[in-house]
Design a protein around this motif. Structure first.
Motif, PDB file in Angstrom:
ATOM      1  N   MET A 234      15.112   5.391 -12.234  1.00  0.00           N
ATOM      2  CA  MET A 234      15.055   5.926 -13.591  1.00  0.00           C
ATOM      3  C   MET A 234      13.733   5.582 -14.269  1.00  0.00           C
ATOM      4  O   MET A 234      13.139   6.412 -14.960  1.00  0.00           O
ATOM      5  N   ASP A 235      13.272   4.359 -14.076  1.00  0.00           N
ATOM      6  CA  ASP A 235      12.057   3.902 -14.748  1.00  0.00           C
ATOM      7  C   ASP A 235      10.780   4.366 -14.068  1.00  0.00           C
ATOM      8  O   ASP A 235       9.731   4.464 -14.722  1.00  0.00           O
ATOM      9  N   HIS A 236      10.840   4.639 -12.763  1.00  0.00           N
ATOM     10  CA  HIS A 236       9.622   4.923 -11.994  1.00  0.00           C
ATOM     11  C   HIS A 236       9.788   6.197 -11.151  1.00  0.00           C
ATOM     12  O   HIS A 236       9.652   6.157  -9.915  1.00  0.00           O
ATOM     13  N   PRO A 237      10.046   7.342 -11.788  1.00  0.00           N
ATOM     14  CA  PRO A 237      10.221   8.577 -11.009  1.00  0.00           C
ATOM     15  C   PRO A 237       8.958   9.002 -10.276  1.00  0.00           C
ATOM     16  O   PRO A 237       9.037   9.767  -9.309  1.00  0.00           O
ATOM     17  N   GLU A 238       7.821   8.497 -10.715  1.00  0.00           N
ATOM     18  CA  GLU A 238       6.568   8.818 -10.022  1.00  0.00           C
ATOM     19  C   GLU A 238       6.455   8.071  -8.700  1.00  0.00           C
ATOM     20  O   GLU A 238       5.675   8.477  -7.814  1.00  0.00           O
ATOM     21  N   ALA A 239       7.244   7.013  -8.530  1.00  0.00           N
ATOM     22  CA  ALA A 239       7.165   6.183  -7.325  1.00  0.00           C
ATOM     23  C   ALA A 239       8.316   6.425  -6.369  1.00  0.00           C
ATOM     24  O   ALA A 239       8.128   6.415  -5.143  1.00  0.00           O
ATOM     25  N   VAL A 240       9.523   6.645  -6.889  1.00  0.00           N
ATOM     26  CA  VAL A 240      10.714   6.779  -6.043  1.00  0.00           C
ATOM     27  C   VAL A 240      10.942   8.257  -5.723  1.00  0.00           C
ATOM     28  O   VAL A 240      11.220   9.059  -6.613  1.00  0.00           O
TER      29      VAL A 240
ATOM     30  N   ALA B  88      15.104  12.322 -11.367  1.00  0.00           N
ATOM     31  CA  ALA B  88      14.171  13.397 -11.052  1.00  0.00           C
ATOM     32  C   ALA B  88      14.113  13.699  -9.560  1.00  0.00           C
ATOM     33  O   ALA B  88      13.488  14.674  -9.153  1.00  0.00           O
ATOM     34  N   MET B  89      14.763  12.870  -8.742  1.00  0.00           N
ATOM     35  CA  MET B  89      14.660  12.976  -7.290  1.00  0.00           C
ATOM     36  C   MET B  89      16.032  13.248  -6.676  1.00  0.00           C
ATOM     37  O   MET B  89      17.059  13.089  -7.328  1.00  0.00           O
ATOM     38  N   PRO B  90      16.069  13.681  -5.404  1.00  0.00           N
ATOM     39  CA  PRO B  90      17.357  13.820  -4.714  1.00  0.00           C
ATOM     40  C   PRO B  90      18.074  12.479  -4.632  1.00  0.00           C
ATOM     41  O   PRO B  90      17.449  11.440  -4.407  1.00  0.00           O
ATOM     42  N   VAL B  91      19.385  12.530  -4.817  1.00  0.00           N
ATOM     43  CA  VAL B  91      20.205  11.315  -4.829  1.00  0.00           C
ATOM     44  C   VAL B  91      21.377  11.483  -3.873  1.00  0.00           C
ATOM     45  O   VAL B  91      22.023  12.537  -3.841  1.00  0.00           O
TER      46      VAL B  91
ATOM     47  N   TRP C 263       0.806  -1.220   0.000  1.00  0.00           N
ATOM     48  CA  TRP C 263       0.000   0.000   0.000  1.00  0.00           C
ATOM     49  C   TRP C 263       0.842   1.276   0.000  1.00  0.00           C
ATOM     50  O   TRP C 263       0.450   2.297   0.551  1.00  0.00           O
ATOM     51  N   HIS C 264       1.990   1.224  -0.666  1.00  0.00           N
ATOM     52  CA  HIS C 264       2.833   2.406  -0.793  1.00  0.00           C
ATOM     53  C   HIS C 264       3.021   2.734  -2.271  1.00  0.00           C
ATOM     54  O   HIS C 264       3.719   2.014  -2.987  1.00  0.00           O
ATOM     55  N   GLU C 265       2.418   3.806  -2.722  1.00  0.00           N
ATOM     56  CA  GLU C 265       2.565   4.237  -4.108  1.00  0.00           C
ATOM     57  C   GLU C 265       3.873   5.000  -4.323  1.00  0.00           C
ATOM     58  O   GLU C 265       4.389   5.060  -5.432  1.00  0.00           O
ATOM     59  N   GLN C 266       4.401   5.598  -3.248  1.00  0.00           N
ATOM     60  CA  GLN C 266       5.664   6.315  -3.305  1.00  0.00           C
ATOM     61  C   GLN C 266       6.540   5.879  -2.135  1.00  0.00           C
ATOM     62  O   GLN C 266       6.030   5.566  -1.057  1.00  0.00           O
ATOM     63  N   PHE C 267       7.858   5.902  -2.359  1.00  0.00           N
ATOM     64  CA  PHE C 267       8.775   5.437  -1.329  1.00  0.00           C
ATOM     65  C   PHE C 267      10.178   5.931  -1.630  1.00  0.00           C
ATOM     66  O   PHE C 267      10.531   6.192  -2.795  1.00  0.00           O
ATOM     67  N   ALA C 268      10.977   6.087  -0.576  1.00  0.00           N
ATOM     68  CA  ALA C 268      12.413   6.299  -0.737  1.00  0.00           C
ATOM     69  C   ALA C 268      13.063   4.943  -0.972  1.00  0.00           C
ATOM     70  O   ALA C 268      12.520   3.896  -0.578  1.00  0.00           O
ATOM     71  N   LEU C 269      14.237   4.961  -1.598  1.00  0.00           N
ATOM     72  CA  LEU C 269      14.869   3.708  -2.000  1.00  0.00           C
ATOM     73  C   LEU C 269      16.378   3.811  -1.809  1.00  0.00           C
ATOM     74  O   LEU C 269      17.006   4.774  -2.266  1.00  0.00           O
TER      75      LEU C 269
END
Length: 292
Positions: free
Chosen positions: A118-124, A234-237, A97-103
């Protein structure tokens, strides 16, 4: 009795047809997924996961082909590609039940994490890579005699058959070599955890080799496609590495900077198994990442 992360609940979650992952989940709050490296399992995160669980929901799976997760036969180059395993990660988070998450990922897990982000910037929402280079860049920088440190990459890049037989016939010696050579703090890998890693790796030789084989093939194709398209994170790294870039003759921060416009790059005095050798340092870096 099987080893586990104290206080975490275990389950098996189906993420693809015929593939279920063994996963440990603990804590509450914003989710972070932690992906292990080679030759290990989710247990490498035991110290980091326990601390992060104070403020996060921490999800620690065994990757497809590793540990107690399913190990499907290698049908083609996609079976163990970083893209396929990244899709597993997204499916796992969604099942919880997590549509978004840090990885965050270490070693092989960092390469899976790279492709997932890279493939799922909407999720990570945030990505951390520990002690690895992007697949495409890794092959570019390994040149001449310095490439001898990565002999296993070349061995497992070969067509199916030879590497699997060679490694299976000497699995303890093969996997022990990396546990010994890559640590600066042997006591950080207690005997019971070393034994668990060796057993899990011996039981997974075909799938581990298939994972590495994909890195010399389809994974580089996917990375090159992103380069050609000008795609970046697209996210902080955050990237944490040993200072082996200088030894191999390249600028690791610059390599990562080409992929990550919003990058924090650190070097550590710990060895390769930094989540076990310097867990407080890794916890601090991940907390800082998710606060960005």
């Amino acid at each position: 009795m099987a080893l586990s992360i104290p206080g975490f609940e275990y389950s098996r979650i189906t993420v693809a047809d015929g593939v279920a992952l063994n996963v440990a989940v603990g804590g509450s709050g914003s989710p972070i997924v932690l992906l292990h490296g080679f030759p290990q399992t989710h247990l490498m995160w035991r110290h980091v996961a326990g601390e992060l669980a104070r403020e996060c929901t921490v999800i620690c799976p065994d990757l497809r082909g590793y540990g107690d997760s399913d190990k499907p036969a290698e049908v083609d180059e996609n079976t163990y590609s970083n893209r396929t395993m990244g899709n597993d990660v997204v499916a796992l988070a969604q099942a919880l039940w997590h549509e978004q998450f840090a990885l965050a990922g270490h070693d092989r897990g960092a390469l899976v994490g790279f492709r997932t982000a890279m493939d799922h910037p909407e999720a990570v929402t945030h990505f951390a890579g520990l002690d690895v280079l992007p697949t495409l860049d890794m092959w570019k920088v390994l040149q001449g005699t310095s490439a001898a440190v990565a002999f296993h990459l070349y061995l497992m890049a070969q067509p199916p058959g030879l590497a699997e037989v060679m490694i299976a016939n000497s699995s303890d010696a093969f996997f022990t070599y990396f546990l010994d050579a890559w640590t600066k703090k042997p006591e950080a890998l207690p005997a019971e955890y070393r034994a668990a890693y060796l057993k899990a790796s011996a039981d997974a030789v075909p799938s581990i080799v298939a994972d590495y084989r994909a890195s010399a093939g389809i994974d580089t194709v996917h990375d090159q496609a992103d380069v050609d398209a000008g795609n970046t994170f697209a996210m902080p790294v955050t990237v944490i590495q040993q200072d082996w870039g200088a030894a191999l003759g390249y600028d690791a921060a610059a390599v990562w900077g080409a992929w990550a416009p919003d990058l924090e790059h650190y070097t550590t005095n710990a060895g390769h198994f930094m989540a076990e050798e310097a867990p407080s340092e890794i916890v601090a870096a991940l907390r800082a990442l998710v606060a960005r």
